[in-house]
Structures are given as C-alpha cells and as structure tokens.
Design a protein around this motif. Structure first.
Motif, PDB file in Angstrom:
ATOM      1  N   SER A 545       0.839  -1.195   0.000  1.00  0.00           N
ATOM      2  CA  SER A 545       0.000   0.000   0.000  1.00  0.00           C
ATOM      3  C   SER A 545       0.873   1.244   0.000  1.00  0.00           C
ATOM      4  CB  SER A 545      -0.916   0.027   1.230  1.00  0.00           C
ATOM      5  OG  SER A 545      -1.757  -1.107   1.262  1.00  0.00           O
ATOM      6  N   LEU A 546       0.454   2.249  -0.767  1.00  0.00           N
ATOM      7  CA  LEU A 546       1.134   3.542  -0.825  1.00  0.00           C
ATOM      8  C   LEU A 546       0.091   4.613  -0.555  1.00  0.00           C
ATOM      9  CD1 LEU A 546       3.457   5.475  -1.471  1.00  0.00           C
ATOM     10  CD2 LEU A 546       2.914   5.206  -3.896  1.00  0.00           C
ATOM     11  N   VAL A 547       0.119   5.157   0.666  1.00  0.00           N
ATOM     12  CA  VAL A 547      -0.953   6.038   1.115  1.00  0.00           C
ATOM     13  C   VAL A 547      -0.431   7.344   1.709  1.00  0.00           C
ATOM     14  CG1 VAL A 547      -2.813   6.246   2.826  1.00  0.00           C
ATOM     15  CG2 VAL A 547      -2.590   4.141   1.506  1.00  0.00           C
ATOM     16  N   GLU A 548       0.687   7.292   2.439  1.00  0.00           N
ATOM     17  CA  GLU A 548       1.129   8.416   3.258  1.00  0.00           C
ATOM     18  C   GLU A 548       1.445   9.635   2.385  1.00  0.00           C
ATOM     19  OE1 GLU A 548       2.834  11.174   5.599  1.00  0.00           O
ATOM     20  OE2 GLU A 548       4.214  10.162   4.226  1.00  0.00           O
ATOM     21  N   PRO A 549       0.797  10.788   2.627  1.00  0.00           N
ATOM     22  CA  PRO A 549       0.886  11.924   1.708  1.00  0.00           C
ATOM     23  C   PRO A 549       2.267  12.564   1.609  1.00  0.00           C
ATOM     24  CG  PRO A 549      -0.498  12.469   3.610  1.00  0.00           C
ATOM     25  CD  PRO A 549      -0.211  11.010   3.678  1.00  0.00           C
ATOM     26  N   LYS A 550       3.062  12.569   2.684  1.00  0.00           N
ATOM     27  CA  LYS A 550       4.372  13.229   2.607  1.00  0.00           C
ATOM     28  C   LYS A 550       5.330  12.478   1.684  1.00  0.00           C
ATOM     29  CE  LYS A 550       4.121  15.549   7.090  1.00  0.00           C
ATOM     30  NZ  LYS A 550       4.691  15.656   8.460  1.00  0.00           N
ATOM     31  N   VAL A 551       5.302  11.138   1.727  1.00  0.00           N
ATOM     32  CA  VAL A 551       6.178  10.407   0.812  1.00  0.00           C
ATOM     33  C   VAL A 551       5.662  10.527  -0.620  1.00  0.00           C
ATOM     34  CG1 VAL A 551       7.087   8.784   2.511  1.00  0.00           C
ATOM     35  CG2 VAL A 551       5.055   8.176   1.227  1.00  0.00           C
ATOM     36  N   ILE A 552       4.347  10.623  -0.778  1.00  0.00           N
ATOM     37  CA  ILE A 552       3.805  10.828  -2.127  1.00  0.00           C
ATOM     38  C   ILE A 552       4.256  12.175  -2.668  1.00  0.00           C
ATOM     39  CG2 ILE A 552       1.679  11.150  -3.465  1.00  0.00           C
ATOM     40  CD1 ILE A 552       0.351   9.045  -1.701  1.00  0.00           C
ATOM     41  N   ARG A 553       4.204  13.208  -1.835  1.00  0.00           N
ATOM     42  CA  ARG A 553       4.667  14.527  -2.285  1.00  0.00           C
ATOM     43  C   ARG A 553       6.153  14.488  -2.629  1.00  0.00           C
ATOM     44  NH1 ARG A 553       0.985  16.532   1.650  1.00  0.00           N
ATOM     45  NH2 ARG A 553       2.613  16.849   3.230  1.00  0.00           N
ATOM     46  N   ALA A 554       6.941  13.756  -1.839  1.00  0.00           N
ATOM     47  CA  ALA A 554       8.372  13.641  -2.138  1.00  0.00           C
ATOM     48  C   ALA A 554       8.591  12.934  -3.470  1.00  0.00           C
ATOM     49  CB  ALA A 554       9.075  12.890  -1.004  1.00  0.00           C
ATOM     50  N   LEU A 555       7.791  11.917  -3.762  1.00  0.00           N
ATOM     51  CA  LEU A 555       7.894  11.227  -5.050  1.00  0.00           C
ATOM     52  C   LEU A 555       7.483  12.140  -6.195  1.00  0.00           C
ATOM     53  CD1 LEU A 555       6.436   7.759  -3.974  1.00  0.00           C
ATOM     54  CD2 LEU A 555       8.804   8.215  -4.647  1.00  0.00           C
ATOM     55  N   TYR A 556       6.441  12.943  -5.985  1.00  0.00           N
ATOM     56  CA  TYR A 556       6.043  13.917  -7.007  1.00  0.00           C
ATOM     57  C   TYR A 556       7.191  14.886  -7.299  1.00  0.00           C
ATOM     58  CZ  TYR A 556       1.009  12.691  -6.827  1.00  0.00           C
ATOM     59  OH  TYR A 556      -0.202  12.056  -6.931  1.00  0.00           O
ATOM     60  N   ALA A 557       7.802  15.404  -6.240  1.00  0.00           N
ATOM     61  CA  ALA A 557       8.892  16.370  -6.424  1.00  0.00           C
ATOM     62  C   ALA A 557      10.073  15.726  -7.145  1.00  0.00           C
ATOM     63  CB  ALA A 557       9.327  16.923  -5.067  1.00  0.00           C
ATOM     64  N   ALA A 558      10.375  14.467  -6.806  1.00  0.00           N
ATOM     65  CA  ALA A 558      11.465  13.763  -7.483  1.00  0.00           C
ATOM     66  C   ALA A 558      11.135  13.545  -8.952  1.00  0.00           C
ATOM     67  CB  ALA A 558      11.721  12.427  -6.787  1.00  0.00           C
ATOM     68  N   SER A 559       9.893  13.217  -9.244  1.00  0.00           N
ATOM     69  CA  SER A 559       9.463  13.049 -10.634  1.00  0.00           C
ATOM     70  C   SER A 559       9.631  14.345 -11.415  1.00  0.00           C
ATOM     71  CB  SER A 559       8.008  12.583 -10.674  1.00  0.00           C
ATOM     72  OG  SER A 559       7.489  12.626 -11.990  1.00  0.00           O
ATOM     73  N   GLN A 560       9.260  15.449 -10.792  1.00  0.00           N
ATOM     74  CA  GLN A 560       9.400  16.750 -11.460  1.00  0.00           C
ATOM     75  C   GLN A 560      10.860  17.053 -11.792  1.00  0.00           C
ATOM     76  OE1 GLN A 560       7.322  19.050  -8.426  1.00  0.00           O
ATOM     77  NE2 GLN A 560       5.648  19.468  -9.851  1.00  0.00           N
ATOM     78  N   ALA A 561      11.783  16.515 -10.974  1.00  0.00           N
ATOM     79  CA  ALA A 561      13.210  16.744 -11.212  1.00  0.00           C
ATOM     80  C   ALA A 561      13.779  15.779 -12.246  1.00  0.00           C
ATOM     81  CB  ALA A 561      13.980  16.606  -9.897  1.00  0.00           C
ATOM     82  N   GLY A 562      12.966  14.806 -12.683  1.00  0.00           N
ATOM     83  CA  GLY A 562      13.419  13.869 -13.707  1.00  0.00           C
ATOM     84  C   GLY A 562      13.779  12.491 -13.202  1.00  0.00           C
ATOM     85  N   VAL A 563      13.564  12.212 -11.923  1.00  0.00           N
ATOM     86  CA  VAL A 563      13.846  10.875 -11.396  1.00  0.00           C
ATOM     87  C   VAL A 563      12.844   9.887 -11.991  1.00  0.00           C
ATOM     88  CG1 VAL A 563      13.994   9.451  -9.317  1.00  0.00           C
ATOM     89  CG2 VAL A 563      14.738  11.839  -9.241  1.00  0.00           C
ATOM     90  N   GLN A 564      13.350   8.763 -12.474  1.00  0.00           N
ATOM     91  CA  GLN A 564      12.490   7.713 -13.019  1.00  0.00           C
ATOM     92  C   GLN A 564      12.021   6.822 -11.869  1.00  0.00           C
ATOM     93  OE1 GLN A 564      11.449   7.600 -16.295  1.00  0.00           O
ATOM     94  NE2 GLN A 564      12.485   9.596 -16.261  1.00  0.00           N
ATOM     95  N   ILE A 565      10.709   6.714 -11.700  1.00  0.00           N
ATOM     96  CA  ILE A 565      10.154   6.053 -10.526  1.00  0.00           C
ATOM     97  C   ILE A 565       9.179   4.962 -10.960  1.00  0.00           C
ATOM     98  CG2 ILE A 565       8.819   6.365  -8.402  1.00  0.00           C
ATOM     99  CD1 ILE A 565       9.722   9.317  -8.449  1.00  0.00           C
ATOM    100  N   ASP A 566       9.444   3.749 -10.517  1.00  0.00           N
ATOM    101  CA  ASP A 566       8.528   2.630 -10.740  1.00  0.00           C
ATOM    102  C   ASP A 566       8.018   2.153  -9.393  1.00  0.00           C
ATOM    103  OD1 ASP A 566       8.403   1.743 -13.678  1.00  0.00           O
ATOM    104  OD2 ASP A 566      10.553   2.097 -13.348  1.00  0.00           O
ATOM    105  N   LEU A 567       6.703   2.111  -9.261  1.00  0.00           N
ATOM    106  CA  LEU A 567       6.050   1.697  -8.029  1.00  0.00           C
ATOM    107  C   LEU A 567       5.254   0.424  -8.298  1.00  0.00           C
ATOM    108  CD1 LEU A 567       4.724   5.225  -6.982  1.00  0.00           C
ATOM    109  CD2 LEU A 567       6.860   4.138  -6.272  1.00  0.00           C
ATOM    110  N   ILE A 568       5.570  -0.625  -7.557  1.00  0.00           N
ATOM    111  CA  ILE A 568       4.855  -1.900  -7.673  1.00  0.00           C
ATOM    112  C   ILE A 568       4.011  -2.014  -6.412  1.00  0.00           C
ATOM    113  CG2 ILE A 568       5.081  -4.389  -8.042  1.00  0.00           C
ATOM    114  CD1 ILE A 568       8.015  -3.780  -8.965  1.00  0.00           C
ATOM    115  N   VAL A 569       2.734  -1.694  -6.532  1.00  0.00           N
ATOM    116  CA  VAL A 569       1.856  -1.563  -5.369  1.00  0.00           C
ATOM    117  C   VAL A 569       0.707  -2.551  -5.525  1.00  0.00           C
ATOM    118  CG1 VAL A 569       0.509   0.016  -3.951  1.00  0.00           C
ATOM    119  CG2 VAL A 569       2.443   0.900  -5.274  1.00  0.00           C
TER     120      VAL A 569
END
Length: 692
Positions: A545-569
């Motif tokens: 499960s991926l629910v906690e909003p602060k880590v989601i915001r951190a992932l959004y910010a990393a995505s905006q910087a160009g980090v490639q993110i794969d989530l297997i949820v």
C-alpha cells in the motif's frame, strides 16, 4: 508546479476506493480462463472474503466518522458520506459481477468437470432420502427456530452467520401466528455437504448447500404450519476492536474482554437472497438499522467464501496450480550447522520460491544448542500448530532465556495470539506485548550464542510473518545474517520493546516510528538531487500500500526533477501517476497472481552506488507513525543484485500486471503479437524452485 501545489486534492486517489479496486483485480482472476478451474473458484472466494473485511473495517470506520460529523479528510479531501456513496455504487457492481461469474462461468465449468452443486429440483429420490436423513440426524436436533412475536423479539444475529427469514401460514399450538420466524444455522456445521458417491444418480464430487437442505425441510421446523417462503440473509458488523491502552492495566485481559463484542458490533451490510420479497428485506433493514444502500441481494449463497472448502475436498490436481518444491540456497541445501553458514555469509531467502524451512531450522538448532543463551522474537501472525512456537517453547524448557514480543492486536488473529502468549508463558518464556499505542509489526529473530570468550548475534529479519503456511502463499524476503552491526541494531530494538529508555541510534536499520519515514524522505530527496545535477535518478518501490501523503509529495517532487520512478503496489495507491508536470516520470503497477505479493522493497540508484532496503512496513501512516517496523539493508552486493533482478522481472511482467492511469483506472497488460509473454511469479518459480 510549486511544492505547495503538490497538496492539491486532485493529485490524490481515495484510499478506500483504491482498496475496493484492488478487489476488482482479484475478482478478474476468477474470470481468467488461463487459470486452473479450482483456482478460479479460490479467487472468487478470496474476493468474497476481502469484501467482508472491507465492510467490517473500512466501511464501518467511514460510517462511524459520518455519525461523528467528520468533514473532509485525507489528502483527497472527501467527506465520509461522499466516499460511502461511491463505495455503495462500486461495491454493488463488484458483488453483481461475483455472482455472474459464479452462476454463468465457474459453476457450469465445474459441472462440466464433474464437480456439481445440486439444486433441490435436481435431487434424485435416493439423494432426497439421504438428505432427509442428514437433516433429521445432524440438523433438526440443534436448530432453534424463533417465531417473531412480542414474547420473542428479533434475535441477536452473529456477525457473518447464515440465517433464514421464514414466512409462515397457520397457527401454532398456542394459537399464535405472527407470520414470520428466524432460523439460525449452527456455525459448527459445514455450509457445503458432499453427497455419498454410491447414491443413485450421484457422482464422486456432488455437493449440496446446507442452505438448500434447510430450505427443503424448513416446514418440519414448524409442525402444523406451512412455510410459504424461506430466504437466506447475512449481516456484516463492525469488527474493529477498541481498547484504550492508556486506561487498562493488563492488555491481554482487556483484549479477551473486548473480543466477544466483535460478534455483535453495529451492522454495516445486509445480504439477502435475490428472491427475498421487498417487504421482508425492508423489515430486516429496519431491524439492523440500515439504509437501503446497505442491502445486497445476491443470486446464490450469501457467503461465497464457504465454497473454498470444495477446493480441499476435490482431489483433482489437473484443476489446480501445478505443485512445486521451494528451492534452497546452495549453502543450506545439505543441512548441517546453520550458524556456521551464517558466519560465513549472509543468506537471503525469497519465499515461496525458496523454502521457509531454514528460518524454522535456525530456531530448532538454537533450542537444542547448549551454547545458545537467549532467543528473542517478534510474533504477529503464526497460524495454528506453529513449528516456530514449538521451538520457542522447547528453547524455554531447555533453560534458554526466551523473550517473545506477541502482538495481541493483530487484526482477526487476536484470539489465537492470546492463546500462544499463554502457552509461551506456561513454558517459561518472557512474553511482552510491545509498546502502548504502537503495534509491533517488525519481523525479527535474535539468537545470542556464546562462542569462546564472546557472544555472537545471529539474526533473521523478514518482510513477512513467522507463518509456515503463508510462507508458501505470500511472496516475502528473509535475511539470515551474523553481521555484528545489524545484530547490535536488532538487540537495541528488542530493548526498546521490552524495557524502557531513550531511542538508541541504529547503525544500519531504519525503524518506525523514529527513522523510517524521515529516512525514506531523505533517500527520495537524494535521488532528486542526483537528477537535478544531471546524474540521473531512479527509484523502485515495491509495497502492499502507498498512502502516506508526505512520501507521495516527495515522489512527485522527485518526478518533477526527472527521477524515473517505478512503483509496484499490490493494493491501495493514493498516488496518481502520469499527471503532466507532476508525475510524468512515475509508473504504478499492481501484480495479481498465484501468490499474494507481500514483499516490501525499496531501491535507490544513489548515483551508481545502489541501496536496497527490505522492510516489514508499507508506506502508510500507521506503518510510519503508529507501529514498530524495521527496514534492513542488503549489504552484500550479490544479494542486492539478486533483488534488483527480481524487481526487473516484476517490471517486465505483461500477463499479471495492471497499470494505473492518471484517471485512477487500472488496465491489465496483454503481451503484443511480437512480445514474449512474461509472468514474474512463473519466472521466479522457474528460477528459484525445484518444480514438481
């Protein structure tokens, strides 16, 4: 987009609706004709069981929040009433699909394979006679029909029990005629009965439902009266337990006192037979104080999960998944001294593809080894007849210092855990119940052994429970290590759980509720820095499960910087991928297959010096802030490479994978004409196991 804008409710999916969508993906496995037939039936039952728990916990909680006047909450900013309205719409559609699959696809296919559920109009005379005998000897002596009148009010109805509302004509011996009665099916009786094969017209796998037997003979329960209608019903109740830990002196006794209330919590759902007349359904809704949206009229048994028994009763390997023998790492394949192996190198086990036996063997050898002084372990779920518990008892009786942290509040396993706590205490083990206000969900074992003039720590850390049965059904990682620094970390965590004192600094482990959440935020931010500096950045996260909003915001910010993110949820994901300018570089997939995906793995590329953590924790508020959890690194490069290869296998899956789109919809992947079909679980079975 500015950081403040990452709080916009539109960027977050609702957690409860996301969990409901997970169950839709499970149900799709029952529709998948590439799955063996009895496995399709199992998936149908699992989906039914999942829906039960969803109502018992999630819907019950939302109803309580609505009654308390809770307004908009959660990052998606919806009110409980809004969510309940959407749940009702989606849940009714899912239930309708469940019974369509049962009646139109699975049952006819089973009949074609010689596995029949016989309706009353299909019984031969010989079968009818046998069924009457079964009713008279097994049912009639224990059934207690309850007529409804001023002297016989509506009875207490147990959570998820099978009941019948019966309409009657005529008068009884006292001249009474209320017109209605309730029959409660005893819980001790099976809900599905296999007919003897020697009966005229019977085949080896002919079954009848208990409900059909009661329907056929319900008039016998009311002598001199006529039953004009008999309709199944089942009520689901709030099953969340509440114990104010600050106000109790003995948590075990408080839990024992609270458990019976689960049977009679507030009603949250009413299931009735599809042919139940409207006035009787309305009568039941009124009795249970439920609104019409809580009514589910079903065309079949009101508890599909009971059909799971058929899978055990039917000996048809051709209709089940092929058997397999879990593999063993080479260094453990010949038995011998497990302590010697662990001193030589770390061992990583990937269940169920690799055996859980080495974990049990570590405990067995620890219990018998005169040089072992102490064993410490956490237990969350163990299952009945647990070899793990047997060896802990043996160790205690052998004079070892055995300390077990038993989590009494493991949902739906509370009674079992109270029992094992008592058993361990009787054997002389020290049993504690963790920390007030925090469930102990970490999976840890520590063996302290005297070797010459020193004490050495031998450790097992896992992502899953010490449960031999689920170790064959769930995917999990387990690390066996004699690394001194990790052993010291585990020792310090156990001290926190059993004693009192300040938080100890840990060398390698991250721990909730202290360092795990900030540690993950920091590592996500580090990938963002690498990407902003032109060094690229990559994150792969595998969780339930991926629910906690602060880590989601951190992932959004990393995505905006160009980090490639794969989530297997596997289940809930509140992150919305593919939103332009926010989550363009994030992909979310869910793998649903033969095994329940349960591993929690966190990969960070770290500018070419990759880090891999395995953990007991999902990325939810409860795991970060209200539980004791651990995340442990894989320090040996060979083990890191193995896990990275496993993650890449999951990312290549195009047969059991579902991709989440920006609208919150999941789409099952299908290999293209030129593509090779890849099933991650099948590939891992072939890579690790010894198929049989």
């Amino acid at each position: 987009m500015e950081a403040d804008d990452l709080n916009q409710p539109a960027l977050y999916l609702n957690r409860q609706l996301s969990l409901l969508e997970f169950n839709r993906r499970v149900l799709a496995q029952a529709a998948d004709t590439t799955n063996p037939l009895l496995e399709r039936l199992k998936f149908l039952c699992i989906a039914s069981s999942n829906m039960d728990e969803f109502f018992e916990i999630r819907v019950a909680g939302l109803r309580q929040a609505r009654e308390m006047g809770v307004g908009q909450s959660g990052p998606d900013n919806r009110t409980p009433q809004q969510v309940l309205r959407e749940i009702s719409e989606r849940a009714h559609a899912i239930v309708e699909e469940q019974y369509r699959l049962l009646n139109d696809e699975v049952t006819p296919a089973l009949a074609g394979a010689g596995i029949r559920f016989l309706r009353r109009n299909e019984w031969t005379a010989d079968q009818q006679n046998w069924i009457r005998g079964y009713f008279e000897t097994e049912l009639l002596p224990i059934l207690s029909p309850l007529g409804l009148d001023p002297a016989h009010p509506f009875p207490q109805v147990l959570n998820k029990s099978l009941n019948f509302i019966v309409s009657l004509e005529g008068k009884d011996a006292f001249g009474r005629s209320s017109g209605m009665a309730v029959v409660q099916a005893p819980r001790a009786l099976p809900r599905i009965i296999q007919l003897p094969a020697e009966l005229d017209g019977s085949a080896p796998y002919d079954f009848v439902f208990l409900s059909s037997i009661i329907h056929a003979h319900v008039t016998d329960l009311f002598p001199g009266m006529n039953a004009t209608g008999c309709y199944q019903f089942r009520v689901t109740r709030n099953s969340d337990l509440y114990v104010d830990e600050e106000e109790v002196d003995d948590l075990l006794r408080a839990m024992e006192g609270e458990l019976p209330s689960r049977r009679y919590g507030d009603a949250v759902r009413l299931e009735v037979a599809a042919n139940c007349p409207e006035h009787m359904a309305s009568f039941l809704l009124e009795e249970f104080e439920l609104e019409p949206e809580a009514l589910y009229q079903v065309n079949g048994p009101v508890n599909l999960n009971r059909l799971l028994a058929v899978c055990d009763l039917v000996d048809r390997p051709d209709l089940k998944y092929p058997g397999f023998t879990p593999g063993l790492p080479t260094e453990l394949s010949h038995g011998g001294d497990i302590f010697k192996v662990m001193r030589r190198r770390d061992v990583l086990l990937h269940h169920p593809f690799e055996s859980f036996a080495p974990v049990v063997e570590l405990l067995r050898q620890a219990a018998q080894d005169p040089d072992v002084l102490a064993v410490k372990q956490t237990l969350y779920r163990t299952g009945p007849d647990s070899a793990v518990v047997d060896h802990l008892v043996a160790a205690a009786r052998a004079g070892k210092e055995v300390t077990v942290v038993v989590e009494l509040r493991a949902r739906f396993d509370e009674a079992a855990n109270i029992g094992l706590a008592n058993r361990l205490q009787e054997a002389g083990a020290h049993v504690v119940y963790g920390v007030v206000g925090h469930k102990t969900h970490a999976k840890m074992m520590l063996v302290v052994r005297r070797e010459g003039r020193r004490l050495r720590h031998y450790v097992h850390l896992g992502t899953g429970n010490y449960h031999s049965r689920t170790a064959r059904l769930y995917t999990d990682y387990g690390l066996l290590t004699a690394n001194g620094a990790i052993g010291e970390d585990v020792h310090r965590v156990f001290l926190q759980l059993t004693s009192l004192g300040k938080v100890s600094a840990l060398s390698h482990l991250l721990e909730s509720p202290f360092t795990l959440h900030p540690g993950m935020i920091e590592k996500i931010g580090r990938e963002q820095v690498h990407a902003e500096a032109g060094r690229g950045g990559q994150i792969i996260i595998k969780v339930n499960s991926l629910v906690e909003p602060k880590v989601i915001r951190a992932l959004y910010a990393a995505s905006q910087a160009g980090v490639q993110i794969d989530l297997i949820v596997r289940g809930m994901s509140c992150l919305r991928p593919g939103v332009p300018g926010v989550s363009d570089n994030i992909r979310v997939r869910s793998i649903i297959g033969r095994f329940l995906e349960h591993t929690r793995v966190f990969y960070f590329a770290n500018g070419g010096d990759p880090e891999i953590f395995c953990s007991s924790a999902d990325w939810m508020e409860r795991n970060f802030f209200r539980r004791v959890e651990t995340a442990f690194p894989l320090l040996e490069s060979e083990l890191r490479d193995r896990v990275i290869a496993d993650l890449q296998t999951y990312l290549a899956d195009n047969t059991q994978a579902w991709l989440l789109d920006a609208e919150g919809e999941y789409h099952r992947l299908v290999p293209g004409e030129a593509e090779e079909a890849v099933s991650a679980q099948t590939a891992l079975l072939e890579g690790y196991g010894e198929g049989s």
